[in-house]
Design an enzyme around this catalytic site. Structure first.
Site, PDB file in Angstrom:
ATOM      1  N   ARG A 113       0.842  -1.189   0.000  1.00 33.50           N
ATOM      2  CA  ARG A 113       0.000   0.000   0.000  1.00 33.50           C
ATOM      3  C   ARG A 113       0.882   1.245   0.000  1.00 33.50           C
ATOM      4  O   ARG A 113       2.012   1.225   0.474  1.00 33.50           O
ATOM      5  CB  ARG A 113      -0.898  -0.003   1.250  1.00 33.50           C
ATOM      6  CG  ARG A 113      -1.831  -1.208   1.272  1.00 33.50           C
ATOM      7  CD  ARG A 113      -3.103  -0.957   2.036  1.00 33.50           C
ATOM      8  NE  ARG A 113      -2.870  -0.562   3.409  1.00 33.50           N
ATOM      9  CZ  ARG A 113      -3.723   0.193   4.099  1.00 33.50           C
ATOM     10  NH1 ARG A 113      -4.812   0.645   3.540  1.00 33.50           N
ATOM     11  NH2 ARG A 113      -3.477   0.500   5.363  1.00 33.50           N
ATOM     12  N   LYS A 138       3.308  -9.480  10.847  1.00 32.93           N
ATOM     13  CA  LYS A 138       2.631  -9.487   9.549  1.00 32.93           C
ATOM     14  C   LYS A 138       2.985 -10.733   8.731  1.00 32.93           C
ATOM     15  O   LYS A 138       4.148 -10.978   8.433  1.00 32.93           O
ATOM     16  CB  LYS A 138       3.010  -8.210   8.775  1.00 32.93           C
ATOM     17  CG  LYS A 138       2.287  -8.054   7.455  1.00 32.93           C
ATOM     18  CD  LYS A 138       2.195  -6.592   7.081  1.00 32.93           C
ATOM     19  CE  LYS A 138       1.755  -6.398   5.659  1.00 32.93           C
ATOM     20  NZ  LYS A 138       1.298  -5.032   5.399  1.00 32.93           N
ATOM     21  N   ARG A 165      -2.202   0.760  14.720  1.00 31.43           N
ATOM     22  CA  ARG A 165      -1.058   0.175  15.440  1.00 31.43           C
ATOM     23  C   ARG A 165      -1.510  -0.287  16.821  1.00 31.43           C
ATOM     24  O   ARG A 165      -2.301   0.408  17.467  1.00 31.43           O
ATOM     25  CB  ARG A 165       0.057   1.213  15.647  1.00 31.43           C
ATOM     26  CG  ARG A 165       0.678   1.737  14.379  1.00 31.43           C
ATOM     27  CD  ARG A 165       1.760   0.772  13.849  1.00 31.43           C
ATOM     28  NE  ARG A 165       2.304   1.229  12.595  1.00 31.43           N
ATOM     29  CZ  ARG A 165       1.797   0.976  11.388  1.00 31.43           C
ATOM     30  NH1 ARG A 165       0.725   0.246  11.264  1.00 31.43           N
ATOM     31  NH2 ARG A 165       2.365   1.435  10.294  1.00 31.43           N
TER      32      ARG A 165
HETATM   33  P1  ATP Z   1      -0.554   0.344   7.432  1.00 35.58           P
HETATM   34  O1  ATP Z   1      -0.984   0.491   6.012  1.00 35.58           O
HETATM   35  O2  ATP Z   1      -1.658   0.094   8.373  1.00 35.58           O
HETATM   36  O3  ATP Z   1       0.377   1.408   7.879  1.00 35.58           O
HETATM   37  P2  ATP Z   1       1.637  -1.545   7.277  1.00 35.58           P
HETATM   38  O4  ATP Z   1       2.573  -0.913   8.233  1.00 35.58           O
HETATM   39  O5  ATP Z   1       1.534  -3.010   7.283  1.00 35.58           O
HETATM   40  O6  ATP Z   1       0.165  -1.052   7.472  1.00 35.58           O
HETATM   41  P3  ATP Z   1       1.647  -1.441   4.456  1.00 35.58           P
HETATM   42  O7  ATP Z   1       1.889  -0.295   3.575  1.00 35.58           O
HETATM   43  O8  ATP Z   1       0.280  -2.054   4.473  1.00 35.58           O
HETATM   44  O9  ATP Z   1       2.078  -1.000   5.904  1.00 35.58           O
HETATM   45  O10 ATP Z   1       2.631  -2.634   4.095  1.00 35.58           O
HETATM   46  C1  ATP Z   1       3.929  -2.419   3.754  1.00 35.58           C
HETATM   47  C2  ATP Z   1       4.781  -2.887   4.917  1.00 35.58           C
HETATM   48  O11 ATP Z   1       5.026  -4.269   4.743  1.00 35.58           O
HETATM   49  C3  ATP Z   1       6.114  -2.201   4.986  1.00 35.58           C
HETATM   50  O12 ATP Z   1       6.403  -1.913   6.317  1.00 35.58           O
HETATM   51  C4  ATP Z   1       7.084  -3.278   4.497  1.00 35.58           C
HETATM   52  O13 ATP Z   1       8.349  -3.190   5.084  1.00 35.58           O
HETATM   53  C5  ATP Z   1       6.395  -4.552   4.915  1.00 35.58           C
HETATM   54  N1  ATP Z   1       6.748  -5.706   4.056  1.00 35.58           N
HETATM   55  C6  ATP Z   1       7.284  -5.712   2.829  1.00 35.58           C
HETATM   56  N2  ATP Z   1       7.451  -6.976   2.371  1.00 35.58           N
HETATM   57  C7  ATP Z   1       6.998  -7.779   3.358  1.00 35.58           C
HETATM   58  C8  ATP Z   1       6.897  -9.186   3.493  1.00 35.58           C
HETATM   59  N3  ATP Z   1       7.273 -10.036   2.533  1.00 35.58           N
HETATM   60  N4  ATP Z   1       6.380  -9.656   4.659  1.00 35.58           N
HETATM   61  C9  ATP Z   1       5.971  -8.837   5.646  1.00 35.58           C
HETATM   62  N5  ATP Z   1       6.031  -7.504   5.577  1.00 35.58           N
HETATM   63  C10 ATP Z   1       6.546  -6.974   4.443  1.00 35.58           C
HETATM   64  C1  BTN Z   2       0.562  -4.438   1.842  1.00 38.36           C
HETATM   65  O1  BTN Z   2       0.510  -5.055   2.907  1.00 38.36           O
HETATM   66  O2  BTN Z   2       0.969  -3.285   1.786  1.00 38.36           O
HETATM   67  C2  BTN Z   2       0.060  -5.123   0.588  1.00 38.36           C
HETATM   68  C3  BTN Z   2       1.042  -6.081  -0.006  1.00 38.36           C
HETATM   69  C4  BTN Z   2       0.533  -6.724  -1.287  1.00 38.36           C
HETATM   70  C5  BTN Z   2       1.546  -7.597  -1.944  1.00 38.36           C
HETATM   71  C6  BTN Z   2       0.972  -8.360  -3.108  1.00 38.36           C
HETATM   72  S1  BTN Z   2       2.064  -9.610  -3.726  1.00 38.36           S
HETATM   73  C7  BTN Z   2       1.052  -9.864  -5.114  1.00 38.36           C
HETATM   74  C8  BTN Z   2       0.560  -8.504  -5.551  1.00 38.36           C
HETATM   75  N1  BTN Z   2       1.494  -7.868  -6.461  1.00 38.36           N
HETATM   76  C9  BTN Z   2       2.037  -6.780  -5.926  1.00 38.36           C
HETATM   77  O3  BTN Z   2       2.894  -6.063  -6.490  1.00 38.36           O
HETATM   78  N2  BTN Z   2       1.539  -6.558  -4.695  1.00 38.36           N
HETATM   79  C10 BTN Z   2       0.571  -7.559  -4.333  1.00 38.36           C
END
Ligand code: ATP
Ligand code: BTN
Length: 321
Positions: free
Chosen positions: A117, A182, A317
């Site tokens: 996201r 996560k 959070r």
């Molecule tokens: P929010 O949107 O509520 O702030 P979030 O902190 O999970 O949620 P997102 O933008 O949803 O943020 O997700 C991206 C986050 O996921 C980043 O912190 C990134 O470092 C982490 N991330 C990236 N790849 C992975 C993975 N394979 N497994 C777990 N986390 C990952």
């Molecule tokens: C998040 O937590 O921020 C969302 C992560 C979404 C990852 C998936 S992996 C398959 C698909 N292709 C992408 O580039 N992103 C989503």
């Protein structure tokens, strides 16, 4: 895509976990030992741990179970494409929405530009996780997209439960958590409207057996190997169950809307009854998590009573720990 053929063939040979010499690999694939060594370096750049032992050859640090398009196609009604090496499965479908049937799936072994996201990176090493996207034409249009994204999270956790994998929870709006870390992320993107319908691409990345050494993740993460015995994770079966469960849930959502899903989401809420904070730009609100409502808003008990919050820019959070 052709440039990857040799690397993928090397990985298929190594996937059993046995040693194989550079010479043997070269003979099998009709290339020199030097070329094999170059390809091995390229494979390592995909995040795979391969090492070489003098006199024995190359070996993977852990066996790989590769995805198999024929197995996926045999068990899915929707069209599915396996593209082992891709930039992003979401982008691939977004680029093709006009040619796709609703429910079409793209799945990959590695994403060079996996995204989360708000443009964040989704770390996507080869072969150890799941990266997949589904195209969905939502007749109810944009206004129903928020609810849909919550339904996706419910469907994925319920798919895991069907396979006997319990203990996975949801963090609003749609992250999957295991033991407060996560496990998977969901990204719903829209590519315009056709008539009244919204063209959506629903992407999901789930960690299955990601190496502890994986770099680039900025928050605590979990792998499904912690929930289930590593040997019992069948990646093809997992993908099939998730895709079929998701397809059914999306069809139900089109017919019945959020009714039924609110209770199902709340049962799985990672933070239900726990203190949380909502971050909305410079503003932070703390309170006790009370699940979601029919609009898909997150509910927070504050000193003003139970308040609802909705919108793409909110981060949730936990305040404990
Ligand atoms: P929010 O949107 O509520 O702030 P979030 O902190 O999970 O949620 P997102 O933008 O949803 O943020 O997700 C991206 C986050 O996921 C980043 O912190 C990134 O470092 C982490 N991330 C990236 N790849 C992975 C993975 N394979 N497994 C777990 N986390 C990952
Ligand atoms: C998040 O937590 O921020 C969302 C992560 C979404 C990852 C998936 S992996 C398959 C698909 N292709 C992408 O580039 N992103 C989503």
């Amino acid at each position: 895509m052709k440039e990857h053929t040799i690397k993928l063939a090397i990985l298929k040979t190594l996937s059993t976990g046995d040693f194989i010499s550079g010479e043997e690999l070269g003979e099998q694939l009709g290339v020199s030992r030097a070329a094999i060594s170059k390809h091995i370096k390229g494979i390592q750049d995909w995040g795979i741990d391969i090492f070489r032992v003098q006199g024995k050859g190359y070996q993977l640090s852990q066996p790989l179970q590769l995805l198999d398009e024929s197995i996926l196609k045999a068990s899915l009604n929707a069209p599915v494409e396996l593209i082992p090496i891709i930039d992003s499965t979401n982008q691939y479908l977004l680029d093709r929405v006009n040619e796709l049937e609703s429910g079409s799936v793209c799945i990959a072994e590695y994403q060079a530009k996996g995204r989360g996201r708000r443009g964040r990176e989704w770390v996507s090493p080869f072969g150890s996780n799941l990266y997949m996207s589904m195209f969905w034409r939502l007749d109810a249009g944009m206004a129903a997209a928020m609810g849909l994204s919550l339904v996706v999270g419910v469907a994925i956790v319920e798919a895991l439960e069907k396979l006997g994998l319990n203990g996975v929870k949801l963090k609003w709006p749609n992250d999957l958590y295991y033991q407060d870390r996560k496990l998977a992320g969901i990204l719903v993107e829209m590519s315009g409207q056709a008539g009244g319908a919204a063209n959506l691409v629903i992407g999901m990345g789930m960690n299955l057996m990601m190496s502890e050494q994986t770099e680039g993740i900025t928050q605590p993460w979990a792998s499904l190997a912690e929930v289930a015995d590593k040997e019992h994770i069948d990646r093809n079966q997992l993908a099939i169950t998730m895709i079929n469960t998701l397809n059914n849930a999306l069809n139900d959502y089109e017919i019945y809307g959020m009714s039924g899903f609110v209770e199902r989401w709340n049962r799985l809420d990672n933070f239900l009854g726990r203190p949380i904070k909502l971050i909305m730009g410079p503003r932070e609100i703390t309170g006790i998590a009370k699940g979601i409502n029919e609009q898909g808003a997150v509910l927070l008990e504050t000193e003003n009573g139970v308040e609802s919050f909705i919108g793409g820019e909110i981060s949730l959070r936990g305040t404990e720990s």
